[in-house]
Each structure stands twice: as C-alpha cells, then as structure tokens.
Design an enzyme around this catalytic site. Structure first.
Site, PDB file in Angstrom:
ATOM      1  N   HIS A  22      54.212  62.788  61.867  1.00 19.32           N
ATOM      2  CA  HIS A  22      54.351  61.499  62.009  1.00 19.32           C
ATOM      3  C   HIS A  22      55.879  61.364  62.700  1.00 19.32           C
ATOM      4  O   HIS A  22      56.577  62.373  62.875  1.00 19.32           O
ATOM      5  CB  HIS A  22      54.953  60.814  60.686  1.00 19.32           C
ATOM      6  CG  HIS A  22      53.756  60.876  59.636  1.00 19.32           C
ATOM      7  ND1 HIS A  22      52.985  59.588  59.440  1.00 19.32           N
ATOM      8  CD2 HIS A  22      53.511  61.717  58.712  1.00 19.32           C
ATOM      9  CE1 HIS A  22      52.165  59.717  58.381  1.00 19.32           C
ATOM     10  NE2 HIS A  22      52.319  61.290  58.008  1.00 19.32           N
ATOM     11  N   GLU A  84      57.733  63.845  58.660  1.00 24.35           N
ATOM     12  CA  GLU A  84      58.224  62.952  59.631  1.00 24.35           C
ATOM     13  C   GLU A  84      59.087  63.417  60.445  1.00 24.35           C
ATOM     14  O   GLU A  84      59.976  64.226  60.057  1.00 24.35           O
ATOM     15  CB  GLU A  84      59.156  61.725  58.700  1.00 24.35           C
ATOM     16  CG  GLU A  84      58.112  61.082  57.880  1.00 24.35           C
ATOM     17  CD  GLU A  84      57.227  59.847  58.049  1.00 24.35           C
ATOM     18  OE1 GLU A  84      57.370  59.509  59.426  1.00 24.35           O
ATOM     19  OE2 GLU A  84      56.223  59.242  57.465  1.00 24.35           O
ATOM     20  N   HIS A 124      49.392  61.156  63.005  1.00 22.46           N
ATOM     21  CA  HIS A 124      48.948  59.894  62.084  1.00 22.46           C
ATOM     22  C   HIS A 124      48.190  59.036  63.110  1.00 22.46           C
ATOM     23  O   HIS A 124      47.102  58.526  62.349  1.00 22.46           O
ATOM     24  CB  HIS A 124      50.467  59.135  61.745  1.00 22.46           C
ATOM     25  CG  HIS A 124      50.155  58.453  60.746  1.00 22.46           C
ATOM     26  ND1 HIS A 124      51.332  57.437  60.165  1.00 22.46           N
ATOM     27  CD2 HIS A 124      48.962  57.993  59.841  1.00 22.46           C
ATOM     28  CE1 HIS A 124      50.656  56.712  59.141  1.00 22.46           C
ATOM     29  NE2 HIS A 124      49.698  56.854  58.964  1.00 22.46           N
ATOM     30  N   ASP A 134      52.313  56.771  65.892  1.00 26.02           N
ATOM     31  CA  ASP A 134      53.099  57.881  65.920  1.00 26.02           C
ATOM     32  C   ASP A 134      52.203  59.307  65.556  1.00 26.02           C
ATOM     33  O   ASP A 134      51.062  59.164  65.106  1.00 26.02           O
ATOM     34  CB  ASP A 134      54.116  57.764  64.657  1.00 26.02           C
ATOM     35  CG  ASP A 134      53.366  57.732  63.445  1.00 26.02           C
ATOM     36  OD1 ASP A 134      52.649  56.726  63.233  1.00 26.02           O
ATOM     37  OD2 ASP A 134      53.650  58.781  62.425  1.00 26.02           O
TER      38      ASP A 134
HETATM   39 ZN   LIG Z   1      53.161  57.930  60.532  1.00 28.82          ZN
END
Ligand SMILES: [Zn+2]
Length: 243
Positions: A22, A84, A124, A134
């Site tokens: 992400h 992330e 994602h 993303d």
């Molecule tokens: Zn995401």
C-alpha cells in the site's frame, strides 16, 4: 524497527500466503491517527526515512484490504501481511531510496518466512481496482522483481499467448473481471505506468482511481504487455493455465 501495536485486528481465518503493498499519503504519526479514527490497521508501515514500524503482530488479521478479490480469494485480510509506505503523492512520485531499501528487505524476509509465491504479492489497487490507487504508478515493482520478489515480464513472451481476450488475460493474472476497465487500469498502474495519468491532488486520486477507456483497451503496447505478463503468471504460478 519500532512498534506501536494497534487493537484493530482479529484472528486469521486462513494461513498467511499473500503480501499486500500500500501507499498512504501521510507520515507515520498522521497515518496512525487516521487508522485509529477509522479502526483500521496494517502490519507494517515504512516511513520516508526508511524506518519500519510494526502496528499489528503478523499472526493477527489486520484491516488493510477492505472489500477485495484476487485469484478467487475474497477475505484477503485473513491471507495477507499488509505493508504501507508513506508517500505524499500516494505513490505517483518515486519512493525514497531508504524506503525502497527497507521495503525490499522486509518483503524478502516475509516471502522467505511464509513461502509466499510471486503471484500472491499484490498492490492494493490490484485487489480493489475500483476503489484504490495505491501503492501507485511509481511503486518499485521492477526493483522488487530484480531481487526475486514477484513477477515482471519479458515482452518477447507476448507472442506465446495470442488467442485470449483482455478479460481472459486479466483473469489468468488474478484480477477480478467484473469491471474490466477498472482492472485493466490497475494492471497499467503496476506494469505499464506510462499509460496512467498523473493527477495533481491526492484527494482527486482517492475519489476517482480512473479507468481504462476503449482506446487503452485496444492499444497495441497495452495488449503486448498484458499478454507478456499473463504468460509469466500462466507458466510460473502455482495454478498454471493451459496456453
Ligand atoms: Zn491501501
């Protein structure tokens, strides 16, 4: 590595066999605040300076994927580790070299630990193509593949897999084909970023992730890369298809 464990997680309903990558348009502090406000989470977050924070223990099911689909799997949170990467542009501009270095190290470690197959390393946007943009068109997929993580493609393979429609090719790779235009655009975001329009404001990207139009779906370069990628997944993934 730093640790700030969030309570937004539960027991997994399956074994860990995927990684979802992400980007988040905040720094670590603001991202954690946003996760808490929305009662969501991710296992790891990588700051722009390359520092890795753990937010959820790997054994737990974190809440990062949302409604999603990949290769017939829908509860992707139960199957995956979510990572992330902080990026103000939401992955439209290059990630920092410190982030790339830490990210590659972390992903390689997880791939080895859980024996995660290349076809199960996804963005994602790959698993939620209608909702998410993303980790973005500038994500370092190519560098990861050079390190032996995930798949990249050889354009020369395109001619080996001619007789399939766009829908069938996307399905071979793993995409949900309910919305071909959205999945085709997510495919470009990952494998053909030049075809993805850069937007100025991140909010614009959050509200409208974009879709392929008829021109893109018929574009020769797009079709070639799609065939070459599908060939790679077809010939090297755990569930090979007949070509
Ligand atoms: Zn995401």
């Amino acid at each position: 590595m730093r640790r700030k464990l969030l309570p937004y997680c539960e027991e997994r309903q399956s074994k860990t066999d995927m990684i979802v990558l992400h980007a988040v348009a905040y720094d670590v502090t603001a991202a954690i605040k946003s996760f808490c406000d929305n009662k969501v989470s991710s296992h790891y977050i990588v700051a722009e300076d390359g520092e890795i924070w753990q937010l959820v223990g790997e054994k737990k099911r974190a809440r990062h994927a949302g409604v999603s689909y990949w290769r017939e799997i829908e509860d992707i949170n139960s199957h995956s580790i979510g990572i992330e990467f902080c990026s103000k542009s939401l992955g439209q501009k290059k990630f920092t070299s410190a982030q790339i270095k830490s990210g590659i190290g972390l992903i390689k470690k997880l791939v080895k630990k859980y024996k995660i197959r290349p076809e199960n390393i996804v963005g994602h946007s790959d698993i939620a193509p209608r909702r998410k943009a993303d980790p973005g068109k500038a994500f370092f997929w190519k560098e990861l593949a050079k390190e032996g993580v995930g798949f990249w493609y050889n354009l020369s393979d395109a001619k080996k897999i001619n007789d399939f429609s766009v829908e069938e090719l996307l399905e071979i790779i793993g995409y949900d084909t309910k919305d071909i235009c959205a999945s085709a655009y997510a495919f470009c975001r990952r494998f053909l970023p030049d075809k993805v329009t850069e937007v100025k404001e991140v909010t614009e990207l959050i509200n409208n992730v974009g879709r392929a139009n008829d021109e893109l779906l018929a574009d020769e370069k797009f079709l070639q890369v799609l065939r070459a990628v599908a060939y790679k997944y077809c010939s090297e993934s755990k569930t090979p298809c007949k070509i």
